[in-house]
Scaffold this active site. Sequence first.
Site, PDB file in Angstrom:
ATOM      1  N   PHE A  39      -1.101   7.545  -8.764  1.00 35.48           N
ATOM      2  CA  PHE A  39       0.317   7.680  -8.775  1.00 35.48           C
ATOM      3  C   PHE A  39       1.199   5.930  -8.337  1.00 35.48           C
ATOM      4  CE2 PHE A  39      -0.675   9.605  -4.211  1.00 35.48           C
ATOM      5  CZ  PHE A  39       0.718   9.217  -4.174  1.00 35.48           C
ATOM      6  N   GLU A 137       8.603  -6.345  -3.701  1.00 37.71           N
ATOM      7  CA  GLU A 137       7.145  -6.379  -3.540  1.00 37.71           C
ATOM      8  C   GLU A 137       6.265  -5.120  -3.453  1.00 37.71           C
ATOM      9  OE1 GLU A 137       6.439  -7.002   1.010  1.00 37.71           O
ATOM     10  OE2 GLU A 137       6.912  -4.954   0.612  1.00 37.71           O
TER      11      GLU A 137
END
Length: 210
Positions: A39, A137
């Site tokens: 996920f 990031e």
Amino acid sequence: MDWELFLSPYKQAIDELKIKLRGYREQYEMCGDHSPIEFVTGRVKPVTSILDKARRKKVPMDRLASDIQDIAGVRVMCQFVGDIYKVIALLKSRRDFQIIEERDYINEKKESGYRSYHLVINYPVQTITGEKIILVEIQVRTLAMNFWATIEHSLNYKYEGRIPKDIKDRLQRAAEAAFLLDEEMSEIRGEIQIAHKHFVLKNSNDKSTP
């Protein structure tokens, strides 16, 4: 500073990247293959956290966008360590953003025991005033690595970065135990994947039965 305006493209980038990465999982499932992506989550750093990091790193307000790499953060969770590198390969093959930095904290773990794979990317966001390139990031890790990192982050917050030595030692041992779990699961990944396929098939048959 108008924080809502400043953070808007970061929120847009997170939303777009989550959709794109979740699309990989859907494609694997449609093909009946194991998805390396379990996920995906994402968040934009709270203003208080941005200001705190800017103070610690002595970043002036006019350089927040260029000097703080994790204002926008995406986290990809995997079942197995090998899946992490499959996800990294998928990300490196994309042409809709540019990877500018990567750090492999799996093969070269941090002293604390922290493991994860980090990418920093230049991501183009389309706005009403034109294209804006922002830093995002991306962290790719297993579920076990994420569990450990979440606990360590909470303890760092509690002790303001000065975790007592006895707790640090326990955290390091826990990090090794978590990695050992990942390695053991990788050894039996074939059995796990076959069991998962049987589970999915059974659920599908049960739903189709009147």
